[in-house]
Enzyme design. Structure first.
Site, PDB file in Angstrom:
ATOM      1  N   ILE B 129       0.925  -1.199   0.078  1.00  0.00           N
ATOM      2  CA  ILE B 129      -0.130  -0.143  -0.097  1.00  0.00           C
ATOM      3  C   ILE B 129       0.956   1.286  -0.066  1.00  0.00           C
ATOM      4  CG2 ILE B 129      -1.902   1.290   1.306  1.00  0.00           C
ATOM      5  CD1 ILE B 129      -2.674  -1.402   2.572  1.00  0.00           C
ATOM      6  N   ASP B 130       0.795   2.049  -0.984  1.00  0.00           N
ATOM      7  CA  ASP B 130       1.538   3.246  -0.968  1.00  0.00           C
ATOM      8  C   ASP B 130       0.647   4.476  -0.692  1.00  0.00           C
ATOM      9  OD1 ASP B 130       3.902   1.970  -2.024  1.00  0.00           O
ATOM     10  OD2 ASP B 130       3.271   2.047  -4.118  1.00  0.00           O
ATOM     11  N   VAL B 131       1.013   5.239   0.279  1.00  0.00           N
ATOM     12  CA  VAL B 131       0.183   6.414   0.475  1.00  0.00           C
ATOM     13  C   VAL B 131       0.777   7.811   0.435  1.00  0.00           C
ATOM     14  CG1 VAL B 131      -1.060   7.541   2.787  1.00  0.00           C
ATOM     15  CG2 VAL B 131      -0.812   4.904   2.530  1.00  0.00           C
TER      16      VAL B 131
END
Ligand SMILES: [Zn+2]
Lengths: 378, 252
Positions: B129-131
């Site tokens: 998950i890239d935020v």
């Protein structure tokens, strides 16, 4: 094969250009005697000479971020030199050129040294796919000097960074004590970019984009005369003993020793201990041991005993060969075939010899006209 | 074995190793196979490889390279990049890859993560998950190497990944990545508190203390870092390093 061996060092007629005097001492010994008088001062004189040079470097570097540049491979010579430079109060930009064969030991040693000395490190990482293409081209060419690709890249990067950072002093670990003997017939210069490009053109596939070469003009004129770059070899101005240097490195920075000479690059090790002896009958240990005999670090008997040892441990050789093949994306069979083919001379490919001859002629004329001796560069 | 896993996370692009900043400005840092050899010697327990050219280029995983890496690596490693089907996942496991990491395809094709965790077991399926956090502090999940926003909140997304069957979450702050400013501790804490599966912190580690903080304050169970293990000093010299076992032991 019966070879004539020098009575003083261990060089022999595997160097086809070697000559012997009336007492059986070889041309390398004679060159050493001549050169050492003007270049090697492992004594009080050296200390004074070096002191003056260092003072000049520090003075010129005042107000600049760095006063000199040094290439650090992780090997003993350059590592020890870096340590000394800290003692001398020099402020070098340390450059490491990664050509893709670094061992963990090399990386570890570089880390320990720059941390201990507090020097700034700059690395230049060569594009591996390009280097690989070039290295395979060199293997296919069959010339004796397979270290050209990395040696050329290292020099080219170092000088590039020096100019970029306005640095004119290049500090080199080169020294008479451990590497005075250098048979020219074994290796053509790694600085000949005409030869490099000719070999790549014939056997390479990829375009050379990030690999920067140094031209004849840059090497002989631009860097030495326009940019006034000067190479200093401080190890020639002090007693330098590799064993003691190594001990000091281990003690002070936690340096890890390489098993064999040039263990910092697995390719160089394979090339020197297998490719050269097998293909050309050149045993680089003779060069190294002869240098040590001449500088008085070991005896000739000791060197002869060393030469009786096998060049490679068979298991190690098998592993290294598999590794080199895999890394170059060749099968072991293909690599063996390339090594089994007869060797070729660099002159079979375009090279700088004609330019070099012209340069020598020009130098002679200039010397006659100005009545001054012109220093040859590098 | 250490209590907390400390994982070098390495980016691949077109067969070479690269490193960037905030998912941009990637610079060539070397040959992955040689890097693996060096990490072997440094006794690293686990590695992660993310191929950033595999999704954008549309060519999928570079199996040839992954075979070379797997042959050389002594330690288990995870791989992510361009994976779109269970067949590909199977092929990756056969090569010897320990965990597959899904990012864009976990978003666009939730069935993939569901099926993969059923077939291969959730312990081997990682959701990445890239935020990105906006000026107003609102966090949003990004996909496709951080180029496309999804408008989804990371907490909801992480729970969804857990429900789909992911066994682990690799949580990266795009804003922090390659900056050395430390992990986004608020993000780590919020996500690790909202799921039961292990969370691996990524993006921003600049020093060892950042890692211990990620565990003590962020509540993660493992930490990943790129710059710290690849770069040295103010010129960002490429130099592969890894803390000694004792250093790591004293951290957590
Ligand atoms: Zn001799």
């Amino acid at each position: 094969m019966n070879r004539t061996v020098c009575t003083r060092c261990v060089m022999d007629t595997s160097d086809e250009k070697i000559t012997f005097n009336s007492v059986g001492e070889c041309s390398h010994c004679q060159i050493f005697d001549k050169d050492s008088q003007s270049m090697w001062f492992p004594n009080e004189t050296g200390k004074q000479k070096l002191g003056k040079i260092l003072e000049q470097i520090r003075k010129e570097g005042e107000g600049k971020e760095y006063d000199c540049i040094i290439g650090l491979s992780g090997g003993v010579d350059s590592s020890y030199l870096a340590l000394k430079m800290k003692d001398w109060g020099l402020r070098p930009l340390v450059v490491h050129i990664d050509v893709g064969w670094n061992s963990e030991l090399a990386v570890h040693n570089i880390e320990q040294i720059v941390k201990y000395c507090g020097f700034d490190l700059y690395t230049d990482v060569m594009d591996w796919e390009e280097v690989r293409d070039l290295q395979v081209a060199y293997l296919k060419s069959g010339v004796s000097n397979q270290d050209v690709v990395q040696d050329h890249a290292i020099f080219s990067s170092l000088y590039h960074f020096a100019v970029q950072n306005g640095i004119r002093y290049v500090i080199s670990g080169g020294n008479m004590a451990t590497e005075s003997v250098a048979p020219h017939s074994w290796h053509h210069s790694a600085m000949d970019s005409i030869n490099l490009r000719a070999i790549h053109k014939r056997f390479g596939h990829k375009k050379l984009q990030s690999f920067k070469t140094i031209s004849f003009f840059q090497y002989f004129f631009y860097y030495p005369f326009i940019k006034k770059m000067t190479t200093i070899r401080p190890l020639n101005y002090m007693p330098y003993n590799k064993k003691e240097a190594l001990e000091e490195l281990v003690r002070t920075v936690g340096y890890k020793e390489y098993g064999r000479k040039h263990g910092e690059s697995r390719f160089t090790k394979f090339f020197q201990n297998y490719y050269l002896p097998k293909k050309f009958d050149y045993d680089k240990r003779k060069v190294h041991l002869s240098s040590l005999i001449l500088s008085g670090e070991i005896t000739r008997d000791c060197a002869l005993k060393e030469l009786e040892k096998p060049l490679y441990d068979p298991v190690e050789l098998k592993n290294d060969k598999e590794y080199v093949a895999k890394k170059l994306k060749l099968s072991v069979v293909e690599l063996d075939q390339l090594i089994d083919e007869p060797g070729r001379s660099y002159v079979e490919f375009d090279n700088w010899d004609r330019h070099y001859a012209l340069l020598q002629k020009l130098k002679n004329i200039l010397q006659k006209v100005t009545n001054k001796k012109i220093k040859t560069y590098a | 074995m250490l209590r907390v896993r400390v994982i070098p996370s390495l980016l691949l692009r077109d067969g070479g190793l690269v490193k960037g900043r905030q998912f941009k400005h990637h610079k060539y840092v070397g040959d992955p196979v040689n890097a693996v050899k060096i990490f072997n010697e440094k006794e690293v327990d686990e590695l992660v490889f993310l191929d950033i050219s595999a999704t954008s280029g549309g060519q999928g995983p570079n199996y040839e390279l992954l075979v070379d890496i797997a042959n050389e690596a002594f330690m288990p490693f995870g791989y992510g990049g361009g994976i779109t089907s269970c067949d590909e996942i199977e092929k990756l496991f056969k090569i010897g890859i320990e965990k597959v990491i899904l990012n864009t395809s976990a978003y666009s094709n939730p069935d993939l993560i569901r099926n993969a965790s059923r077939v291969f077991g959730s312990q081997s399926i990682v959701a990445s998950i890239d935020v990105k956090t906006s000026f107003l502090g609102r966090s949003e999940v990004y996909v496709q190497n951080g180029t496309r926003g999804t408008k989804i909140n990371p907490l909801d997304y992480a729970r969804k990944m857990q429900d789909l069957g992911a066994g682990e979450i690799l949580l990266c702050s795009i804003d922090r990545e390659g900056t050395g400013k430390g992990y986004d501790l608020n993000l780590l804490k919020a996500v690790s508190e909202s799921v039961d599966i292990p969370v691996v912190a990524a993006g921003g580690a600049g020093k060892l203390e950042d890692m211990s903080k990620a565990v003590s304050e962020g509540g993660v169970s493992a930490v990943a870092a790129g710059d710290m293990f690849v770069f040295h000093g103010k010129h960002k010299a490429v130099l592969i390093t890894y803390p000694s076992y004792d250093e790591l032991k004293s951290l957590f």
